[in-house]
Every structure is written in structure tokens, then in C-alpha cells.
Design a protein around this motif. Sequence first.
Motif, PDB file in Angstrom:
ATOM      1  N   ARG A   1      37.672  39.083  37.075  1.00  0.00           N
ATOM      2  CA  ARG A   1      38.052  40.013  36.013  1.00  0.00           C
ATOM      3  C   ARG A   1      39.208  39.454  35.192  1.00  0.00           C
ATOM      4  N   THR A   2      40.194  38.894  35.850  1.00  0.00           N
ATOM      5  CA  THR A   2      41.344  38.317  35.154  1.00  0.00           C
ATOM      6  C   THR A   2      40.934  37.114  34.314  1.00  0.00           C
ATOM      7  N   ALA A   3      40.051  36.287  34.856  1.00  0.00           N
ATOM      8  CA  ALA A   3      39.567  35.130  34.093  1.00  0.00           C
ATOM      9  C   ALA A   3      38.793  35.583  32.860  1.00  0.00           C
ATOM     10  N   ALA A   4      38.001  36.636  32.978  1.00  0.00           N
ATOM     11  CA  ALA A   4      37.253  37.151  31.833  1.00  0.00           C
ATOM     12  C   ALA A   4      38.212  37.691  30.772  1.00  0.00           C
ATOM     13  N   GLU A   5      39.253  38.397  31.205  1.00  0.00           N
ATOM     14  CA  GLU A   5      40.248  38.901  30.257  1.00  0.00           C
ATOM     15  C   GLU A   5      40.974  37.754  29.559  1.00  0.00           C
ATOM     16  N   ALA A   6      41.332  36.731  30.326  1.00  0.00           N
ATOM     17  CA  ALA A   6      42.020  35.575  29.741  1.00  0.00           C
ATOM     18  C   ALA A   6      41.111  34.869  28.735  1.00  0.00           C
TER      19      ALA A   6
ATOM     20  N   ARG B   1      37.956  39.448  55.290  1.00  0.00           N
ATOM     21  CA  ARG B   1      36.819  39.159  54.411  1.00  0.00           C
ATOM     22  C   ARG B   1      36.759  40.147  53.258  1.00  0.00           C
ATOM     23  N   LEU B   2      37.044  41.430  53.532  1.00  0.00           N
ATOM     24  CA  LEU B   2      37.049  42.427  52.458  1.00  0.00           C
ATOM     25  C   LEU B   2      38.160  42.141  51.454  1.00  0.00           C
ATOM     26  N   ARG B   3      39.334  41.738  51.953  1.00  0.00           N
ATOM     27  CA  ARG B   3      40.432  41.385  51.045  1.00  0.00           C
ATOM     28  C   ARG B   3      40.068  40.177  50.193  1.00  0.00           C
ATOM     29  N   LEU B   4      39.428  39.189  50.807  1.00  0.00           N
ATOM     30  CA  LEU B   4      39.025  38.000  50.067  1.00  0.00           C
ATOM     31  C   LEU B   4      38.002  38.356  48.995  1.00  0.00           C
ATOM     32  N   ARG B   5      37.052  39.199  49.336  1.00  0.00           N
ATOM     33  CA  ARG B   5      36.044  39.627  48.365  1.00  0.00           C
ATOM     34  C   ARG B   5      36.702  40.343  47.184  1.00  0.00           C
ATOM     35  N   GLN B   6      37.663  41.230  47.476  1.00  0.00           N
ATOM     36  CA  GLN B   6      38.365  41.955  46.409  1.00  0.00           C
ATOM     37  C   GLN B   6      39.199  40.999  45.558  1.00  0.00           C
ATOM     38  N   ALA B   7      39.814  40.008  46.190  1.00  0.00           N
ATOM     39  CA  ALA B   7      40.606  39.026  45.443  1.00  0.00           C
ATOM     40  C   ALA B   7      39.705  38.212  44.511  1.00  0.00           C
ATOM     41  N   ARG B   8      38.519  37.871  44.969  1.00  0.00           N
ATOM     42  CA  ARG B   8      37.589  37.133  44.109  1.00  0.00           C
ATOM     43  C   ARG B   8      37.142  37.981  42.922  1.00  0.00           C
ATOM     44  N   ILE B   9      36.887  39.267  43.156  1.00  0.00           N
ATOM     45  CA  ILE B   9      36.513  40.173  42.063  1.00  0.00           C
ATOM     46  C   ILE B   9      37.652  40.266  41.054  1.00  0.00           C
ATOM     47  N   ASP B  10      38.879  40.426  41.544  1.00  0.00           N
ATOM     48  CA  ASP B  10      40.041  40.498  40.658  1.00  0.00           C
ATOM     49  C   ASP B  10      40.222  39.200  39.881  1.00  0.00           C
TER      50      ASP B  10
END
Length: 138
Positions: free
Chosen positions: A105-110, A93-102
Motif C-alpha cells: 500500500r505504501t509503495a502504491a501511494e509513493a 506469520r500474521l504480522r509478516l503478512r500485514q507488514a507486506r500488505i502495508d
Amino acid sequence: MTSEKILTLAEAWWRDIEATAAAYPSIAIMGLILALLSLLLSRSLFVFIAAAFLAVAAVLVTEPVADPLKREVLIGGFFLAIVLVSVVVMMLRLRLRQARIDLRRTAAEASEWQALYQDEVRWRQAGGDVRDRLPPGG
């Protein structure tokens, strides 16, 4: 309990497990297959250890467990298996949460890069360039 006593007890329990597995080979094979499948699907050593313990316990409890120490070890193992699986689920769950945050962030940069690109296209079009997109590298 000394280490020799523990080793003797473990050997006796292992012989019991082997005898019970030989008496119920379908349960033993199914437990082995499911333990290996859990390792393949989860790729987690903790989940595999928990599944392997549960497989061994399934073989052991095909017959009543009379030894009180063996019963306590089984109960403790069941609780430990529950804790191990819970820890693995928490880590996932922590990995999934971090992946969603990433991903956000990547979508905002794009999106920011896309906006800059569109601004450049509009600026060039305002300067007389009739193309609706920029050439590569230009």
C-alpha cells in the motif's frame, strides 16, 4: 487434589530438580542460557516459557523418571510447549503478512505521488520551464 497437596508435591519436585541440577550443572547452566537466549531473540514470553520448561525437562530426564504423575506432567508440558511455539509462529506469520500488505500500500501511494510529481514537471516544462525538476516548495 487439594492446594496443600499440590504445593507439597511441587516442593518435592522442585527439590528433585535442584538435586538433579546440582548433579548435572553443565546441563542446568546450558538450559538456563538457552532459555534466556530464546527470550532475547524472540522477545516472546510464550517462547521463553516453552524454552524454560524444556530446559527444566532436560534436567529432569537426565535420570529416569519413575513417578507416573511426573511423567504425565512432563508429557503434557512438552505438548503445551509445542502449542505455545506454534501459536507464536502463527502470530509472527500474521504480522509478516500485514507488514507486506502495508508495504504494498505504501509503495502504491509513493508511486502515485511520484507520478503526480512527474506530471507537474512535464506541465511546467511544456510551459517553458527548462528545469528537469521542481525546486523545493515550488
